[in-house]
Design an enzyme around this catalytic site. Structure first.
Site, PDB file in Angstrom:
ATOM      1  N   SER A 526       0.916  -1.409  -0.133  1.00 50.64           N
ATOM      2  CA  SER A 526       0.033   0.140   0.140  1.00 50.64           C
ATOM      3  C   SER A 526       0.820   1.231  -0.024  1.00 50.64           C
ATOM      4  O   SER A 526       1.651   1.529  -0.704  1.00 50.64           O
ATOM      5  CB  SER A 526      -0.911  -0.129   1.114  1.00 50.64           C
ATOM      6  OG  SER A 526      -1.889   0.805   0.906  1.00 50.64           O
ATOM      7  N   ASP A 611      -9.602  -2.285  -6.651  1.00 46.07           N
ATOM      8  CA  ASP A 611      -9.282  -1.751  -5.690  1.00 46.07           C
ATOM      9  C   ASP A 611      -9.663  -0.117  -5.821  1.00 46.07           C
ATOM     10  O   ASP A 611      -8.969   0.570  -6.636  1.00 46.07           O
ATOM     11  CB  ASP A 611      -7.783  -1.919  -5.638  1.00 46.07           C
ATOM     12  CG  ASP A 611      -7.223  -1.482  -4.100  1.00 46.07           C
ATOM     13  OD1 ASP A 611      -7.923  -0.612  -3.339  1.00 46.07           O
ATOM     14  OD2 ASP A 611      -6.233  -1.940  -3.671  1.00 46.07           O
ATOM     15  N   HIS A 656      -8.889  -4.375  -0.762  1.00 46.51           N
ATOM     16  CA  HIS A 656      -7.452  -3.914  -0.446  1.00 46.51           C
ATOM     17  C   HIS A 656      -6.480  -4.546   0.412  1.00 46.51           C
ATOM     18  O   HIS A 656      -5.397  -4.603   0.355  1.00 46.51           O
ATOM     19  CB  HIS A 656      -7.407  -2.412  -0.294  1.00 46.51           C
ATOM     20  CG  HIS A 656      -6.330  -1.567  -0.129  1.00 46.51           C
ATOM     21  ND1 HIS A 656      -5.330  -1.117  -1.345  1.00 46.51           N
ATOM     22  CD2 HIS A 656      -5.495  -1.128   0.926  1.00 46.51           C
ATOM     23  CE1 HIS A 656      -4.109  -0.672  -0.645  1.00 46.51           C
ATOM     24  NE2 HIS A 656      -4.416  -0.679   0.649  1.00 46.51           N
TER      25      HIS A 656
END
Length: 705
Positions: A526, A611, A656
């Site tokens: 991320s 996502d 995610h």
């Protein structure tokens, strides 16, 4: 109370959630997806076959190590007045308190949410245990559904009273009053009150946030007295409360928001205990105020952390505050403080290997003790109990079996960054520090949102440790390991500091004789990919392989588009590109905009097609630019070694935080391990033989705690 690491972090490009893995099912094989073969140079059939064989081997090994640690303690139990409950991700079960061993009775199943809803996210009991509320999440997506169940009936499925969609947080104020917040396009702006009465169910909007940079969540004090509405942005917060004695009253404001003021609230004995960043260097300190006069002029300082330490969390018992504290080298401590004058402070030392502390769930009854799990990435959780009456820690007898694991070392280091700042570094290894020159090294980094690196137990990390790997965790600026100032020092205009810190950590390890560039890999996910991607642009020679999961790589492009989810909310982290200084700063480090023709390390990227937190367009842009740069470089330079691969593994769905299904998660882990061993040129059989020899040499040594 766990409010400092509040659920609002789930609204960011943040760290992964823990995956429910209650059962190990028969092995199911899976070949590579087509995305696995999307590389800068087509893999030969022999290379692809080698990768597939490696992946199958690692699947078998991962299954084995998961079975080995299948019964480690989890925070899966909580108590009501009359029953003890257990949750395994798919169902909730209970047995009667005080009746000895008995069969657990199912009271809730995740699939009651309907087709596609498969995992439990959050559970709350009503005060007298007549009602249960639980959110369930849709498989491969982030959509949640809250279900309210009456616990008094026989056929519980038929007693599902109400279903609420898109609920993120919720708390009971009474058996017939529930407060909940809703989530729309990753934003939580509204809080509703649900009231069950003889005339039916009434839903009332009790709070609506107008500032798009704020998000809203609902929580409850540990003593069950207050339901709080917490409104937070990157730079300020505001809390309202509802007294459960008058659950139909409208919220009362504690302190209006002010730029730079962050605070979190607990309650005991008609007083508020407030953690606010009003201490030295704008760090957290504990203050106290009467419930009847909650505003800031009535806040009285009670406790500040010792210089060199920072408060990470607080739990409020009947007569004690229990603080989780970290020192300058990120060692965990517990400090306890009596809640009445004269205040008495006591420090409790934790095992040297402890890297993560996870408080136990709170039920409907406060019992004057705090249970928590201690773990590290390579040490399974051990359950500890703090008793405020005895003022000491104890460990359950059944958990002592994990204290005598094979020898490993937890070494705390510091790296001098470019500006002289000392950056903490945690190194986990089995051989002695002086014997790590030829050991493969896996680095971990995050460095965003004031969030600490995830250092909870991972069977996959344990497997690497037993294979002779060294595991390094770089606590760079931008993260939260050293407190709020540490985060500020690596955000907005200072974001490049995190990249410099990461490079310093790697160079320090190599200088100390820990591994070497040809055996060094980096993993991040991320927002952590911003630092990893920037490092690859500026210092690619430090690494041999990189793994990026759901990576945020196009910071500039994303932050320039306010129509995207999270863009407005995250200006306090990355900056506002409409401000020229901010735009130029982002452009100077953004991974996507600083790619140049050079020899990059091989990179494995995992992304999800839908996502919403990390736009897929940014990932695709990064991959295409990177492939083109590598091709340009290798076309004009004689490269003796194989051209580095850039692998994009595109998976379906929008979750995610990664798959919660055990087998899907296992597939991803096996793929990553196969990639690491292949790119670092490690022979799996030789690695295992070398490690077995090392273990024999350690049998005469005592375990280092």
């Amino acid at each position: 109370m766990n409010r400092i690491t509040s659920s609002y972090l789930l609204l960011l490009r943040s760290v992964s959630r823990n995956i429910h893995r209650p059962n190990i099912h028969p092995f199911i094989s899976r070949l590579y997806t087509e995305g696995f073969s999307q590389t800068t140079a087509e893999l030969s059939k022999a290379q692809l076959q080698k990768l597939r064989v490696q992946e199958q081997r690692f699947k078998r090994r991962l299954l084995s190590i998961h079975r080995k640690f299948a019964n480690v303690p989890e925070n899966s139990e909580f108590q009501g007045h009359h029953h003890v409950y257990s949750e395994d991700g798919k169902g909730i079960y209970r047995s009667t308190l005080g009746h000895g061993e008995q069969e657990m009775v199912e009271v809730f199943r995740a699939d009651w949410g309907g087709d596609g809803y498969g995992s439990i996210q959050r559970v709350r009991l009503s005060p007298t245990e007549t009602m249960l509320a639980a959110t369930v999440k849709k498989d491969r997506h982030e959509e949640t559904r809250c279900m309210l169940v009456h616990l008094g009936g026989v056929n519980l499925h038929q007693n599902t009273m109400l279903v609420l969609d898109n609920v993120l947080s919720f708390e009971w104020a009474a058996d017939d009053v529930l407060f909940y917040s809703t989530q729309e396009t990753l934003r939580c702006l509204r809080v509703f009150r649900l009231h069950f009465s003889d005339s039916g169910v009434q839903t009332t909007l009790v709070y609506e946030e107008k500032d798009p940079e704020f998000f809203v969540e609902v929580s409850r004090s540990r003593d069950q007295r207050l339901v709080t509405i917490n409104c937070s942005s990157k730079i300020s917060s505001e809390v309202w409360f509802i007294d459960s004695k008058t659950p139909l009253s409208f919220p009362t404001l504690i302190q209006s928001r002010q730029p730079g003021l962050l605070y979190h609230v607990e309650h005991s004995d008609n007083h508020l205990f407030i953690l606010a960043n009003t201490g030295a260097h704008q760090e957290y300190q504990l203050l106290r105020a009467p419930l009847a006069s909650p505003s800031m002029p009535h806040w009285v300082p009670v406790f500040s952390a010792v210089p060199g330490t920072v408060i990470k969390d607080m739990e409020l018992l009947r007569d004690h505050c229990v603080f989780t504290v970290k020192d300058s080298q990120c060692r965990l401590q517990i400090q306890t403080l009596t809640t009445k004058e004269p205040y008495q402070l006591n420090t409790l030392q934790l095992p040297h290997w402890a890297c993560d502390l996870s408080p136990q769930r709170v039920g409907t009854v406060e019992r004057g003790s705090l249970g928590f799990l201690l773990s590290s990435p390579v040490h399974p959780p051990v359950h500890y109990l703090y008793s405020s009456r005895k003022q000491k820690l104890s460990i359950t007898e059944e958990d002592t079996r994990y204290i005598s694991l094979p020898e490993f070392n937890t070494t705390r280091l510091q790296a001098a960054s470019q500006d002289g700042t000392m950056v903490p570094l945690t190194l986990l290894h089995m051989p002695a520090l002086s014997e790590l020159h030829n050991a493969p090294l896996l680095l971990h980094v995050y460095g965003a949102y004031g969030v600490d690196l995830d250092m909870s137990f991972s069977p996959e990390k344990r497997l690497l440790l037993e294979d002779g790997w060294a595991l390094a965790y770089c606590h760079v600026r931008g993260g939260g390991e050293r407190g709020l100032a540490w985060h500020r020092a690596g955000s907005v205009l200072q974001k490049r500091r995190g990249v410099e810190d990461l490079a310093a950590c790697i160079q320090t390890l190599h200088h100390l004789g820990v591994s070497q560039p040809a055996l060094t890999a980096l993993t991040s996910r991320s927002a952590g990919a911003v630092l990893a991607g920037a490092l690859c642009n500026h210092n690619p020679q430090l690494l041999r392989a990189v793994i990026l999961q759901v990576p945020f790589l196009d910071v500039l492009g994303t932050m320039q588009d306010p129509s995207l989810p999270l863009t407005v909310e995250e200006r306090g982290e990355w900056g506002d590109p409409l401000i020229r200084e901010h735009r130029d700063n982002i452009a100077s480090y953004c991974p996507c905009y600083n790619i140049i023709p050079q020899l990059y390390p091989p990179i494995l990227i995992t992304a999800y097609s839908e996502d919403r937190r990390v736009p897929l367009s940014g990932v695709m842009k990064y991959v295409e630019r990177l492939k083109k740069a590598i091709q340009m470089f290798t076309a004009r330079v004689d490269v003796n070694a194989r051209v580095p691969v850039v692998i994009l593994d595109m998976q379906p769905g929008s979750d995610h935080f990664g798959p919660e299904d055990f087998h899907l998660s296992l597939n991803e882990s096996a793929q990553q391990l196969a990639f690491l061993y292949t790119e670092l040129g490690l022979d799996l059989q030789k690695t295992r033989r070398r490690q077995r020899k090392a273990k024999k040499n350690l049998t005469s040594m005592s375990h280092k705690p």
